[in-house]
Motif scaffolding. Sequence first.
Motif, PDB file in Angstrom:
ATOM      1  N   LEU A 217       0.833  -1.205   0.000  1.00 17.88           N
ATOM      2  CA  LEU A 217       0.000   0.000   0.000  1.00 17.88           C
ATOM      3  C   LEU A 217       0.869   1.257   0.000  1.00 17.88           C
ATOM      4  O   LEU A 217       0.541   2.251  -0.666  1.00 17.88           O
TER       5      LEU A 217
ATOM      6  N   ALA B 189       2.189   1.700  -3.468  1.00 16.77           N
ATOM      7  CA  ALA B 189       1.124   2.172  -4.341  1.00 16.77           C
ATOM      8  C   ALA B 189       0.913   3.673  -4.148  1.00 16.77           C
ATOM      9  O   ALA B 189       0.732   4.410  -5.124  1.00 16.77           O
TER      10      ALA B 189
ATOM     11  N   THR C 253      -1.606  -2.022  -6.373  1.00 10.56           N
ATOM     12  CA  THR C 253      -2.828  -2.157  -5.593  1.00 10.56           C
ATOM     13  C   THR C 253      -3.442  -3.538  -5.800  1.00 10.56           C
ATOM     14  O   THR C 253      -3.939  -4.149  -4.844  1.00 10.56           O
TER      15      THR C 253
END
Length: 59
Positions: A21, A24, A40
């Motif tokens: 995360l 991303a 993701t």
Amino acid sequence: MFSFFKKNPIKKLDKRYEAKLEQAMQAQRNGDIKGYAMITAEAEEIKLQMLALEKDSAK
């Protein structure tokens, strides 16, 4: 007998999930939308693995 020596695989996956995360977010900030989408998707696969392990351990 020595099950307390075993590492929790869910914690390991959670760390990988959080790292993905973060990657991303950095990709999105840099304007790499395609990279953001790919990272993701990888994070979502890890989340599904975590949910499966949690489901199995609840039994």
